[in-house]
Write a protein that holds these residues in place. Sequence first.
Motif, PDB file in Angstrom:
ATOM      1  N   ALA A 101      36.770  39.729  43.244  1.00  0.00           N
ATOM      2  CA  ALA A 101      37.966  39.907  44.016  1.00  0.00           C
ATOM      3  C   ALA A 101      38.486  40.360  42.959  1.00  0.00           C
ATOM      4  O   ALA A 101      39.299  41.392  43.317  1.00  0.00           O
ATOM      5  CB  ALA A 101      38.160  38.247  44.444  1.00  0.00           C
ATOM      6  N   VAL A 102      38.460  39.637  41.862  1.00  0.00           N
ATOM      7  CA  VAL A 102      39.382  40.291  40.636  1.00  0.00           C
ATOM      8  C   VAL A 102      39.192  41.164  40.032  1.00  0.00           C
ATOM      9  O   VAL A 102      40.330  42.008  40.202  1.00  0.00           O
ATOM     10  CB  VAL A 102      39.335  38.700  39.783  1.00  0.00           C
ATOM     11  N   TYR A 103      38.273  41.320  39.626  1.00  0.00           N
ATOM     12  CA  TYR A 103      38.116  42.804  39.007  1.00  0.00           C
ATOM     13  C   TYR A 103      37.128  44.230  40.215  1.00  0.00           C
ATOM     14  O   TYR A 103      36.292  45.067  39.258  1.00  0.00           O
ATOM     15  CB  TYR A 103      36.732  42.732  37.959  1.00  0.00           C
ATOM     16  N   THR A 104      37.647  43.939  41.719  1.00  0.00           N
ATOM     17  CA  THR A 104      37.880  45.350  42.482  1.00  0.00           C
ATOM     18  C   THR A 104      38.682  45.424  42.675  1.00  0.00           C
ATOM     19  O   THR A 104      39.562  44.937  43.145  1.00  0.00           O
ATOM     20  CB  THR A 104      36.083  44.481  43.052  1.00  0.00           C
ATOM     21  N   GLY A 105      38.740  47.072  43.486  1.00  0.00           N
ATOM     22  CA  GLY A 105      39.723  46.850  43.995  1.00  0.00           C
ATOM     23  C   GLY A 105      40.977  46.933  43.568  1.00  0.00           C
ATOM     24  O   GLY A 105      41.187  47.295  42.501  1.00  0.00           O
ATOM     25  N   LEU A 106      42.152  46.408  45.115  1.00  0.00           N
ATOM     26  CA  LEU A 106      43.489  46.581  44.214  1.00  0.00           C
ATOM     27  C   LEU A 106      43.852  45.664  42.789  1.00  0.00           C
ATOM     28  O   LEU A 106      44.833  46.132  42.731  1.00  0.00           O
ATOM     29  CB  LEU A 106      44.779  46.426  45.790  1.00  0.00           C
ATOM     30  N   HIS A 107      43.065  44.093  42.830  1.00  0.00           N
ATOM     31  CA  HIS A 107      43.147  43.564  42.521  1.00  0.00           C
ATOM     32  C   HIS A 107      42.790  44.021  40.876  1.00  0.00           C
ATOM     33  O   HIS A 107      44.196  44.491  39.425  1.00  0.00           O
ATOM     34  CB  HIS A 107      42.915  42.598  41.874  1.00  0.00           C
ATOM     35  N   GLU A 109      42.885  47.810  39.549  1.00  0.00           N
ATOM     36  CA  GLU A 109      44.188  48.908  39.790  1.00  0.00           C
ATOM     37  C   GLU A 109      45.168  47.996  38.615  1.00  0.00           C
ATOM     38  O   GLU A 109      46.454  48.358  38.316  1.00  0.00           O
ATOM     39  CB  GLU A 109      44.614  49.257  40.715  1.00  0.00           C
ATOM     40  N   ALA A 110      45.740  46.699  39.591  1.00  0.00           N
ATOM     41  CA  ALA A 110      46.475  46.131  38.833  1.00  0.00           C
ATOM     42  C   ALA A 110      46.545  45.770  37.962  1.00  0.00           C
ATOM     43  O   ALA A 110      47.537  45.271  36.550  1.00  0.00           O
ATOM     44  CB  ALA A 110      46.962  45.063  39.894  1.00  0.00           C
TER      45      ALA A 110
END
Length: 185
Positions: A101-107, A109-110
Amino acid sequence: MPQLALYTFGVLKSPLADPAPLTHEFYDIGEAVYREIGGHPGYLAHAVAAEGDRGSHFEADWGAWGEFAVPAWYDKGRTAETTALATTLSLWTGLRPAFDAVYTGLHREALNRRHDWFERTGYPAHVFWWVCDDVTPVWQDGVSRLEHLHAHGPAPHAFTFQHSFAPDGTPAGAEGVGPKSERVR
Protein backbone atom coordinates in the motif's frame (compact mmCIF):
# COMPACT_ATOMS: atom_id res chain seq x y z
CA MET A 1 -3.98 -13.26 15.25
CA PRO A 2 -1.62 -10.31 15.87
CA GLN A 3 -2.06 -7.13 13.88
CA LEU A 4 0.62 -4.74 12.71
CA ALA A 5 0.44 -1.16 13.95
CA LEU A 6 2.04 1.58 11.85
CA TYR A 7 2.75 5.11 13.04
CA THR A 8 4.05 7.75 10.63
CA PHE A 9 5.18 11.27 11.45
CA GLY A 10 6.54 14.14 9.41
CA VAL A 11 7.13 17.85 10.00
CA LEU A 12 5.66 20.00 7.27
CA LYS A 13 7.46 23.01 5.83
CA SER A 14 4.39 25.19 6.40
CA PRO A 15 1.37 25.02 8.72
CA LEU A 16 -1.66 23.02 7.62
CA ALA A 17 -3.68 26.27 7.63
CA ASP A 18 -1.31 27.93 5.13
CA PRO A 19 -3.34 29.03 2.08
CA ALA A 20 -0.42 28.37 -0.31
CA PRO A 21 -1.03 26.11 -3.32
CA LEU A 22 1.43 23.47 -2.04
CA THR A 23 -0.59 23.08 1.16
CA HIS A 24 -3.81 22.61 -0.81
CA GLU A 25 -2.05 20.16 -3.10
CA PHE A 26 -0.86 18.16 -0.07
CA TYR A 27 -4.46 17.97 1.23
CA ASP A 28 -5.89 16.99 -2.13
CA ILE A 29 -3.35 14.22 -2.63
CA GLY A 30 -3.71 13.11 1.00
CA GLU A 31 -7.47 12.68 0.71
CA ALA A 32 -7.09 10.59 -2.45
CA VAL A 33 -4.33 8.50 -0.85
CA TYR A 34 -6.52 7.72 2.19
CA ARG A 35 -9.36 6.60 -0.08
CA GLU A 36 -7.05 4.32 -2.07
CA ILE A 37 -5.26 2.84 0.96
CA GLY A 38 -8.59 2.27 2.74
CA GLY A 39 -9.52 -0.27 0.07
CA HIS A 40 -6.14 -2.00 -0.01
CA PRO A 41 -5.99 -5.70 0.92
CA GLY A 42 -4.57 -6.08 4.43
CA TYR A 43 -5.65 -2.62 5.60
CA LEU A 44 -7.75 -2.81 8.78
CA ALA A 45 -8.27 0.72 10.16
CA HIS A 46 -6.69 4.10 10.89
CA ALA A 47 -7.14 6.85 13.43
CA VAL A 48 -9.72 9.41 12.38
CA ALA A 49 -10.70 12.45 14.41
CA ALA A 50 -14.38 12.57 15.28
CA GLU A 51 -14.82 16.02 13.76
CA GLY A 52 -12.21 15.83 10.99
CA ASP A 53 -11.19 19.50 11.16
CA ARG A 54 -8.02 20.35 9.27
CA GLY A 55 -5.16 21.31 11.54
CA SER A 56 -6.90 20.63 14.85
CA HIS A 57 -5.02 17.43 15.75
CA PHE A 58 -4.34 18.46 19.36
CA GLU A 59 -7.92 19.43 20.19
CA ALA A 60 -9.65 16.63 18.28
CA ASP A 61 -11.45 13.65 19.76
CA TRP A 62 -9.67 10.54 18.47
CA GLY A 63 -11.92 8.06 20.27
CA ALA A 64 -10.31 4.67 20.92
CA TRP A 65 -7.04 5.91 19.35
CA GLY A 66 -6.43 8.02 22.46
CA GLU A 67 -5.24 11.53 23.11
CA PHE A 68 -3.17 13.01 20.31
CA ALA A 69 0.58 13.07 20.94
CA VAL A 70 3.72 13.97 18.97
CA PRO A 71 7.43 13.14 19.30
CA ALA A 72 9.56 15.32 21.55
CA TRP A 73 11.43 16.73 18.56
CA TYR A 74 8.30 18.38 17.10
CA ASP A 75 8.79 22.05 17.91
CA LYS A 76 6.19 23.78 15.74
CA GLY A 77 2.68 24.93 16.49
CA ARG A 78 -0.11 23.15 18.31
CA THR A 79 -3.12 25.22 17.28
CA ALA A 80 -5.28 24.87 14.17
CA GLU A 81 -3.47 27.90 12.71
CA THR A 82 0.10 26.79 13.49
CA THR A 83 0.19 22.98 13.37
CA ALA A 84 2.75 21.86 10.77
CA LEU A 85 2.71 18.07 10.82
CA ALA A 86 1.31 15.05 9.05
CA THR A 87 0.86 11.82 10.95
CA THR A 88 -1.03 8.56 10.72
CA LEU A 89 -1.76 5.64 13.01
CA SER A 90 -3.08 2.51 11.32
CA LEU A 91 -3.56 -1.24 11.62
CA TRP A 92 -2.62 -3.89 9.04
CA THR A 93 -2.79 -7.65 8.72
CA GLY A 94 0.95 -7.82 8.04
CA LEU A 95 4.09 -6.22 6.70
CA ARG A 96 3.67 -7.18 3.03
CA PRO A 97 0.19 -5.60 2.68
CA ALA A 98 1.41 -2.42 4.38
CA PHE A 99 4.46 -2.30 2.11
CA ASP A 100 2.35 -2.83 -0.99
CA ALA A 101 0.00 0.00 0.00
CA VAL A 102 2.79 2.44 0.91
CA TYR A 103 5.04 1.83 -2.10
CA THR A 104 2.47 1.60 -4.90
CA GLY A 105 -0.24 3.77 -6.39
CA LEU A 106 -1.02 7.27 -5.21
CA HIS A 107 0.97 6.94 -1.99
CA ARG A 108 4.11 6.11 -4.00
CA GLU A 109 3.47 9.22 -6.10
CA ALA A 110 3.10 11.29 -2.93
CA LEU A 111 6.33 9.82 -1.50
CA ASN A 112 8.13 10.97 -4.63
CA ARG A 113 7.00 14.53 -3.76
CA ARG A 114 7.59 14.38 0.01
CA HIS A 115 10.47 16.87 -0.07
CA ASP A 116 8.12 19.48 -1.52
CA TRP A 117 6.04 19.32 1.67
CA PHE A 118 8.19 17.90 4.48
CA GLU A 119 11.30 19.07 6.29
CA ARG A 120 14.26 16.72 6.46
CA THR A 121 14.54 16.15 10.19
CA GLY A 122 17.00 13.29 10.60
CA TYR A 123 14.38 11.34 12.56
CA PRO A 124 12.59 8.19 11.41
CA ALA A 125 9.34 8.79 9.55
CA HIS A 126 7.64 5.50 10.42
CA VAL A 127 7.62 2.69 12.96
CA PHE A 128 5.88 -0.68 13.21
CA TRP A 129 5.01 -2.92 16.15
CA TRP A 130 2.72 -5.88 16.71
CA VAL A 131 -0.47 -5.69 18.78
CA CYS A 132 -3.03 -8.28 19.83
CA ASP A 133 -6.07 -8.39 17.58
CA ASP A 134 -8.29 -6.86 20.25
CA VAL A 135 -5.99 -3.87 20.90
CA THR A 136 -6.34 -0.45 19.34
CA PRO A 137 -3.00 1.35 19.52
CA VAL A 138 -3.06 4.92 20.80
CA TRP A 139 -1.10 7.92 19.58
CA GLN A 140 1.26 7.80 22.56
CA ASP A 141 2.18 4.19 21.61
CA GLY A 142 3.30 5.38 18.20
CA VAL A 143 5.23 8.33 19.61
CA SER A 144 7.08 6.26 22.22
CA ARG A 145 7.95 3.57 19.68
CA LEU A 146 9.18 6.09 17.10
CA GLU A 147 11.34 7.75 19.75
CA HIS A 148 12.62 4.31 20.83
CA LEU A 149 13.46 3.46 17.22
CA HIS A 150 15.38 6.71 16.88
CA ALA A 151 17.31 6.21 20.13
CA HIS A 152 18.00 2.46 19.94
CA GLY A 153 17.45 1.27 16.38
CA PRO A 154 15.12 -1.49 15.19
CA ALA A 155 14.01 -4.12 17.71
CA PRO A 156 10.88 -6.26 18.16
CA HIS A 157 9.43 -3.33 20.16
CA ALA A 158 9.82 -0.82 17.30
CA PHE A 159 10.94 -1.64 13.76
CA THR A 160 10.90 -0.58 10.11
CA PHE A 161 10.14 -2.19 6.77
CA GLN A 162 13.84 -2.73 6.27
CA HIS A 163 14.55 -4.30 9.67
CA SER A 164 11.37 -6.09 10.64
CA PHE A 165 10.37 -8.65 13.25
CA ALA A 166 7.74 -11.37 13.41
CA PRO A 167 5.06 -11.27 16.12
CA ASP A 168 7.17 -13.66 18.25
CA GLY A 169 10.10 -11.20 18.17
CA THR A 170 12.30 -13.13 15.77
CA PRO A 171 13.82 -11.21 12.87
CA ALA A 172 11.58 -11.38 9.83
CA GLY A 173 13.17 -11.83 6.46
CA ALA A 174 13.38 -8.46 4.82
CA GLU A 175 14.17 -9.86 1.39
CA GLY A 176 11.82 -8.28 -1.07
CA VAL A 177 10.28 -5.95 1.54
CA GLY A 178 11.32 -2.34 1.83
CA PRO A 179 12.59 0.20 -0.64
CA LYS A 180 15.24 -1.34 -2.89
CA SER A 181 17.93 1.04 -1.61
CA GLU A 182 17.22 0.07 2.00
CA ARG A 183 16.67 -3.70 1.80
CA VAL A 184 18.73 -5.93 4.00
CA ARG A 185 21.15 -7.84 1.83
